[in-house]
Design an enzyme around this catalytic site. Sequence first.
Site, PDB file in Angstrom:
ATOM      1  N   SER A  93      -9.691   1.127   3.286  1.00  0.00           N
ATOM      2  CA  SER A  93      -8.875   1.965   2.449  1.00  0.00           C
ATOM      3  C   SER A  93      -7.833   1.215   1.629  1.00  0.00           C
ATOM      4  O   SER A  93      -7.293   1.782   0.674  1.00  0.00           O
ATOM      5  CB  SER A  93      -8.143   2.993   3.312  1.00  0.00           C
ATOM      6  OG  SER A  93      -7.243   2.344   4.190  1.00  0.00           O
TER       7      SER A  93
ATOM      8  N   SER B 167      -9.677  -1.525   7.289  1.00  0.00           N
ATOM      9  CA  SER B 167      -9.117  -1.240   5.963  1.00  0.00           C
ATOM     10  C   SER B 167      -8.358  -2.384   5.299  1.00  0.00           C
ATOM     11  O   SER B 167      -8.008  -2.273   4.118  1.00  0.00           O
ATOM     12  CB  SER B 167      -8.197  -0.022   6.038  1.00  0.00           C
ATOM     13  OG  SER B 167      -8.943   1.160   6.122  1.00  0.00           O
TER      14      SER B 167
ATOM     15  N   LYS C 164       0.845  -1.197   0.000  1.00  0.00           N
ATOM     16  CA  LYS C 164       0.000   0.000   0.000  1.00  0.00           C
ATOM     17  C   LYS C 164       0.882   1.249   0.000  1.00  0.00           C
ATOM     18  O   LYS C 164       1.978   1.239   0.591  1.00  0.00           O
ATOM     19  CB  LYS C 164      -0.863  -0.064   1.270  1.00  0.00           C
ATOM     20  CG  LYS C 164      -1.974   0.936   1.409  1.00  0.00           C
ATOM     21  CD  LYS C 164      -2.759   0.637   2.706  1.00  0.00           C
ATOM     22  CE  LYS C 164      -3.914   1.581   2.922  1.00  0.00           C
ATOM     23  NZ  LYS C 164      -4.687   1.249   4.154  1.00  0.00           N
TER      24      LYS C 164
END
Lengths: 490, 92
Positions: free
Chosen positions: A151, A175, A76
């Site tokens: 997310s 997330s 990420k």
Amino acid sequence: MAFSSLTCLQQRLDAGETTAVALAQHYLDRIQKYNPGLNAFVDCNVPHVLAQAGASDAYRATHGARLLEGLPIAVKDIFCTSNGPTQCCSKILHNYHAPYDAHVITRLKEAGAVLVGKTNMDEFAMGSSTETSAFGTCRNPWNTATIPGGSSGGSAAAVAAALTPAAIGTDTGGSIRQPAALCGITGLKPTYGRVSRRGIIAFASSLDQAGPMTQTVRDAAMIGAVISGHDPADATSVADAPRVDWLGACESRDMTGLKIGRPREYFIDGMHDGVRASVDAALEQCRKLGAEIIDVSLPHTKYAVAAYYVIAPSEASANLSRYDAVRFGHRCDSPEDLLDMYTRSRDEGFGEEVKRRILTGAFALSSGYYDAYYLKAQQVRTLIRQDFEHAFEHVDVMATPTSPVPAFRIGEKTDDPLTMYLSDVFTIAVNLAGLPALSQPCGMADDLPVGLQWIAPAWQEGAVLSAAAAYEAATAWHRQHPALFTGDAA
Amino acid sequence: MDIDVKKVAMLARIRLTEQETRDLGPQLTSIMAYIEQLAEVDTDGVTATAHPHDAAMPLRADVVSNTNKRDALQKPAPLTESGLYVVPKVIE
């Protein structure tokens, strides 16, 4: 080969049937072909990926294989990497190059993994749909008109479409687990304090935790074993954490004697019928495997979202005060004075949702409101934690839906922030309590994947992995892949 | 509840445009109205949780553990000069 698990790729590498360079090239080809339609990757440096893969093949030839030797893994955009940009999908960190690697990145490199690039995410991990990214919305491979969750939506979409066999995400209120559920993959949030937060761009420091997003439960364990462990440079990384037999836990095939709690507050009106049916069927499958399903209650669950939306924005408003346009990050043109520089740079650099959270936090912490909001929320957090402790006196693990709904359409929830916040209603309490939890695919609703969430007492990652591995071995949901991406690249 | 959005934004050192101020007012009000339900919970005598595991802050030996990395750490800065961060004039 595209949808091979890490475990399977490792066997092929060990058997000499393929090389790290060949694997890297295979996934790079898929990224090139499929990423424009998904927007799962925001940075991928082809020569750098191939150089790492070449170095891994050389290492294997001279020293033998390390734990993740030659295996491609995406991370990420929230993890600092000394190579390439780290932008947290925010304009304020446009073209930021971190001076050091996050601890998780160091661990992955030391284990021989090949880092394939940075994945899309909600700006500063604030969102549940990957729609707040400065790089544009990421799409769900199962239906590109829907969101991948968030997310860590880029990581989830990249694994679901086999643009990488595995990825790393972070989980502050769901997330990792919610996008894993919505994209039909496995995602593990470790116990708070299990994985070092050093070099992970901070959102809410008492909640943030990094973890793997993978095709299978065992793959998650392989990565968990590498990235976990004490880091003296992170004061919240726990030094004497009970150890986990990561891979051993995944050998579990039956559930005889396992007591699974079914918290009644997680089977609510308003959840999607298809989600309820899938999770009910999963629990029935567990019963057939020998588990006992026991109704439990977590009475303060209904306050979890409210407590979270005080605690997380409060911590965020403090953490994000570091973006002052002095040491790094965006600075506005021709500032008149210091105050103008701060206020205008921050207005230009932060997106709408990030501003909303900073302001919510700044308000909750402002003079005269601290006791009513922040202190109150921390007290409710204690009650939520105690709910879990009491329930775990009667059961070994709990099983719940990960998300009340399957993936929703792009744009469906962007007008009303509160509706978006409620999409994390089943994942947030776990962060408040600091517990380990895993989401794995357990069915389909409206042709979209449904996630089953396992929750265990603190430090018992082994318990969630065992339950999930036994369920996975008895079912085929993890072997379903989105039809649009099953063709070979090239 | 009436939230003075401009005042809160100034506390957070963010200059909002007029449009942003108009949009954020009702949004913050509705978020805080949702949060108000915490008031229903009886928390008399309940200790606050700041860290999930109540871990004591660890201590380390008071020794220098890192080297001078000024150049690398200043590289991402918008403006530096002779190893210093350059900002608009603060004092006349």
